[in-house]
Design a protein around this motif. Structure first.
Motif, PDB file in Angstrom:
ATOM      1  N   MET A  21       0.847  -1.190   0.000  1.00 35.61           N
ATOM      2  CA  MET A  21       0.000   0.000   0.000  1.00 35.61           C
ATOM      3  C   MET A  21       0.880   1.237   0.000  1.00 35.61           C
ATOM      4  O   MET A  21       1.889   1.289   0.686  1.00 35.61           O
ATOM      5  N   GLU A  22       0.469   2.201  -0.797  1.00 37.18           N
ATOM      6  CA  GLU A  22       1.071   3.524  -0.727  1.00 37.18           C
ATOM      7  C   GLU A  22       0.282   4.279   0.337  1.00 37.18           C
ATOM      8  O   GLU A  22      -0.929   4.450   0.203  1.00 37.18           O
ATOM      9  N   LEU A  23       0.982   4.680   1.399  1.00 40.06           N
ATOM     10  CA  LEU A  23       0.349   5.399   2.488  1.00 40.06           C
ATOM     11  C   LEU A  23       0.909   6.809   2.558  1.00 40.06           C
ATOM     12  O   LEU A  23       2.125   7.009   2.462  1.00 40.06           O
ATOM     13  N   GLN A  24       0.023   7.762   2.746  1.00 39.86           N
ATOM     14  CA  GLN A  24       0.454   9.141   2.945  1.00 39.86           C
ATOM     15  C   GLN A  24       0.334   9.453   4.427  1.00 39.86           C
ATOM     16  O   GLN A  24      -0.695   9.184   5.054  1.00 39.86           O
ATOM     17  N   HIS A  25       1.415   9.993   4.990  1.00 38.94           N
ATOM     18  CA  HIS A  25       1.402  10.352   6.410  1.00 38.94           C
ATOM     19  C   HIS A  25       2.445  11.429   6.677  1.00 38.94           C
ATOM     20  O   HIS A  25       3.323  11.680   5.855  1.00 38.94           O
ATOM     21  N   ASN A  26       2.326  12.039   7.850  1.00 41.05           N
ATOM     22  CA  ASN A  26       3.287  13.044   8.287  1.00 41.05           C
ATOM     23  C   ASN A  26       4.065  12.565   9.505  1.00 41.05           C
ATOM     24  O   ASN A  26       4.554  13.371  10.287  1.00 41.05           O
ATOM     25  N   GLU A  27       4.157  11.253   9.673  1.00 45.28           N
ATOM     26  CA  GLU A  27       4.887  10.680  10.799  1.00 45.28           C
ATOM     27  C   GLU A  27       6.376  10.651  10.474  1.00 45.28           C
ATOM     28  O   GLU A  27       6.771  10.782   9.326  1.00 45.28           O
ATOM     29  N   ASN A  28       7.168  10.394  11.487  1.00 47.75           N
ATOM     30  CA  ASN A  28       8.601  10.211  11.281  1.00 47.75           C
ATOM     31  C   ASN A  28       8.848   8.713  11.092  1.00 47.75           C
ATOM     32  O   ASN A  28       9.607   8.094  11.830  1.00 47.75           O
ATOM     33  N   GLY A  29       8.136   8.132  10.127  1.00 46.66           N
ATOM     34  CA  GLY A  29       8.182   6.700   9.864  1.00 46.66           C
ATOM     35  C   GLY A  29       7.101   5.970  10.638  1.00 46.66           C
ATOM     36  O   GLY A  29       6.488   6.517  11.562  1.00 46.66           O
ATOM     37  N   ILE A  30       6.857   4.706  10.232  1.00 49.02           N
ATOM     38  CA  ILE A  30       5.889   3.852  10.927  1.00 49.02           C
ATOM     39  C   ILE A  30       6.586   2.524  11.223  1.00 49.02           C
ATOM     40  O   ILE A  30       6.974   1.807  10.306  1.00 49.02           O
ATOM     41  N   PRO A  31       6.764   2.198  12.506  1.00 48.05           N
ATOM     42  CA  PRO A  31       7.486   0.969  12.863  1.00 48.05           C
ATOM     43  C   PRO A  31       6.748  -0.302  12.440  1.00 48.05           C
ATOM     44  O   PRO A  31       5.518  -0.292  12.296  1.00 48.05           O
ATOM     45  N   PRO A  32       7.490  -1.401  12.267  1.00 43.48           N
ATOM     46  CA  PRO A  32       6.857  -2.690  11.970  1.00 43.48           C
ATOM     47  C   PRO A  32       5.862  -3.064  13.072  1.00 43.48           C
ATOM     48  O   PRO A  32       6.046  -2.708  14.233  1.00 43.48           O
ATOM     49  N   ASN A  33       4.826  -3.782  12.677  1.00 39.43           N
ATOM     50  CA  ASN A  33       3.770  -4.289  13.563  1.00 39.43           C
ATOM     51  C   ASN A  33       2.871  -3.204  14.130  1.00 39.43           C
ATOM     52  O   ASN A  33       2.134  -3.442  15.074  1.00 39.43           O
ATOM     53  N   THR A  34       2.893  -2.027  13.531  1.00 39.99           N
ATOM     54  CA  THR A  34       1.943  -0.978  13.889  1.00 39.99           C
ATOM     55  C   THR A  34       0.597  -1.317  13.264  1.00 39.99           C
ATOM     56  O   THR A  34       0.533  -1.769  12.129  1.00 39.99           O
ATOM     57  N   HIS A  35      -0.458  -1.098  14.022  1.00 39.32           N
ATOM     58  CA  HIS A  35      -1.805  -1.359  13.527  1.00 39.32           C
ATOM     59  C   HIS A  35      -2.424  -0.056  13.058  1.00 39.32           C
ATOM     60  O   HIS A  35      -2.197   0.992  13.662  1.00 39.32           O
ATOM     61  N   ILE A  36      -3.215  -0.145  11.995  1.00 36.75           N
ATOM     62  CA  ILE A  36      -3.997   1.000  11.549  1.00 36.75           C
ATOM     63  C   ILE A  36      -5.459   0.553  11.470  1.00 36.75           C
ATOM     64  O   ILE A  36      -5.748  -0.603  11.174  1.00 36.75           O
ATOM     65  N   ILE A  37      -6.374   1.468  11.778  1.00 39.86           N
ATOM     66  CA  ILE A  37      -7.799   1.125  11.790  1.00 39.86           C
ATOM     67  C   ILE A  37      -8.607   2.234  11.125  1.00 39.86           C
ATOM     68  O   ILE A  37      -8.350   3.408  11.326  1.00 39.86           O
ATOM     69  N   ASN A  38      -9.560   1.797  10.306  1.00 40.29           N
ATOM     70  CA  ASN A  38     -10.544   2.714   9.742  1.00 40.29           C
ATOM     71  C   ASN A  38     -11.640   2.817  10.797  1.00 40.29           C
ATOM     72  O   ASN A  38     -12.358   1.859  11.047  1.00 40.29           O
ATOM     73  N   GLU A  39     -11.729   3.968  11.443  1.00 38.30           N
ATOM     74  CA  GLU A  39     -12.664   4.111  12.560  1.00 38.30           C
ATOM     75  C   GLU A  39     -14.127   4.047  12.134  1.00 38.30           C
ATOM     76  O   GLU A  39     -14.987   3.772  12.952  1.00 38.30           O
TER      77      GLU A  39
END
Length: 134
Positions: A21-39
Motif C-alpha cells: 500500500m502507498e500510504l500518505q502520512h506526516n509521521e517520522n516513519g511507521i514501525p513494523p507491527n503498527t496497527h492501523i484502523i478505519n474508525e
C-alpha cells in the motif's frame, strides 16, 4: 495529512510479496507491527515493513526513518533512460508529499478486501494495542 493518521493512496498485490500500500502520512516513519484502523468501518491492518523503491535506491534518494527497522525493496525495469528519470521524479514528488510504500496484512486473516483508495486510517502503536487487550 493530520498526525496520527494515514491515507490510502494505492494498493496492489505483488506475487510472492503480498499487499503493498502507498500510504500518505506526516509521521517520522511507521514501525513494523503498527496497527492501523478505519474508525468508520472498523477495518484493521498491520504494517509489516517498509518497502523501499529500488529506483530511488539506485540514485541514493530514498527516504529512511530510524523506527522502520524492517524493510525490503522493489525494483522496476524501464525501457529507456528517460522513462527511468521520469519514474525517479514521480517517486521523489511522492516522498515530498509524505507518500511511502508499506507491506501490510489484515489483522483479521479472513479479511480479503483491499482498503478503499482515499480512506483514512488511525495509527495505533503496538503498545496501545497491548494495553487494549490486557
Amino acid at each position: 495529512m493530520e498526525s496520527g493518521f494515514v491515507k490510502i493512496i494505492e494498493c496492489f498485490n505483488i506475487t510472492a510479496i503480498g499487499l503493498i500500500m502507498e500510504l500518505q502520512h506526516n509521521e517520522n516513519g511507521i514501525p513494523p507491527n503498527t496497527h492501523i484502523i478505519n474508525e468508520k468501518t472498523k477495518e484493521r491492518w498491520i504494517i509489516k515493513k517498509r518497502v523501499l523503491s529500488g529506483t530511488l535506491l539506485i540514485v541514493d534518494s530514498e527516504t529512511y526513518f530510524d523506527c522502520e527497522t524492517e524493510y525490503q525493496h522493489i525494483s522496476s525495469q524501464y525501457k529507456t533512460k528517460k522513462d527511468r528519470e521520469i519514474a525517479i521524479q514521480k517517486e521523489l514528488e511522492k516522498r515530498k508529499n509524505g507518500i511511502y510504500w508499506y507491506l501490510l496484512i489484515p489483522e483479521n486473516k479472513k479479511q480479503k478486501v483491499k482498503p478503499e483508495i482515499g480512506s483514512i486510517f488511525k495509527i495505533y502503536s503496538t503498545i496501545e494495542n497491548q494495553l487494549k487487550t490486557e
